[in-house]
Design an enzyme around this catalytic site. Structure first.
Site, PDB file in Angstrom:
ATOM      1  N   TYR A   1      64.513  62.811  66.763  1.00  0.00           N
ATOM      2  CA  TYR A   1      63.099  63.186  66.830  1.00  0.00           C
ATOM      3  C   TYR A   1      62.641  63.469  68.262  1.00  0.00           C
ATOM      4  CZ  TYR A   1      58.196  63.337  65.394  1.00  0.00           C
ATOM      5  OH  TYR A   1      56.910  63.732  65.154  1.00  0.00           O
TER       6      TYR A   1
ATOM      7  N   GLU B   1      61.223  71.689  71.263  1.00  0.00           N
ATOM      8  CA  GLU B   1      60.031  72.461  70.919  1.00  0.00           C
ATOM      9  C   GLU B   1      59.134  72.682  72.138  1.00  0.00           C
ATOM     10  OE1 GLU B   1      58.095  70.592  67.602  1.00  0.00           O
ATOM     11  OE2 GLU B   1      59.976  70.335  66.521  1.00  0.00           O
TER      12      GLU B   1
END
Length: 204
Positions: free
Chosen positions: A126, A133
């Site tokens: 994660y 991103e």
């Protein structure tokens, strides 16, 4: 199934080419199809097919669709960035693990490794995915500023303005409050499931 197809395509490309350059262009249609249809997951949560948070699922699905269509698809200059490959690999491993969990759970035959992977892989994946991103959005900023893509300048008939460059900066800043909340939510779910307090899956 879709993410497994994507993983195979990515592995095959790298073994044949020996580079990640051009990978996104090769797999983009498959990625767009399966990630866009992930919006159905929000519907499944809303109608109770899947027992999980509509809000958490909605945030995750919408952020991914945004990354696919409004960043990587729209700003082609960044498609060969290492950060794009980074988040693609993380998404793929995450989804293969998650859907393996769902499948075996439905069959009432859940191997412990799949359960363990479901509630442990995210601890590393994660944050790495979020980093990918953010780095991808950051790489897009100069091109967005130069081209004015998706921006609306005054004067215009609507008498409103919108600057996509500054919008992306706000999006990046939004990760600061959102990431810890989602991450600790998943840690909470991990603790409940792996410690045997609950047996019902709640999605991260």
């Amino acid at each position: 199934m879709g993410w497994l197809v994507l993983a195979i395509a990515m592995a095959r490309f790298y073994m044949q080419k020996g580079t990640y350059k051009g990978l996104y262009k090769t797999i983009q249609k498959t990625l767009k199809f399966f990630q866009t249809f992930a919006v159905l997951e929000v519907v499944h949560c809303a109608v109770g097919i899947v027992r999980t948070s509509v809000l958490v699922t909605g945030v995750q699905v919408s952020s991914r669709i945004f990354m696919v269509w409004f960043i990587t698809h729209s700003i082609k200059q960044i498609q060969n960035e290492e950060s794009v490959i980074l988040y693609l690999v993380v998404w793929t491993v995450t989804e293969i693990t998650r859907y393996s969990f769902y499948t075996f759970n439905l069959l009432n035959h859940l191997p412990y490794f799949i359960k363990w992977a479901r509630y442990n892989f995210f601890i590393i994946l994660y944050p790495v995915g979020v980093a990918g991103e953010l780095l991808t959005i950051y790489a897009a900023l100069p091109y967005v500023k130069k081209t004015g893509i998706f921006s609306l300048r005054l004067p215009n008939k609507y008498n409103v303005s919108f600057d996509y460059y500054y919008f992306l900066i706000i999006v990046m800043a939004s990760y600061i409050p959102l990431f810890p909340q989602l991450y600790f939510h998943m840690l909470w779910q991990r603790r409940k499931v792996l410690h045997g307090e609950v047996t019902v899956e709640k999605d991260d």
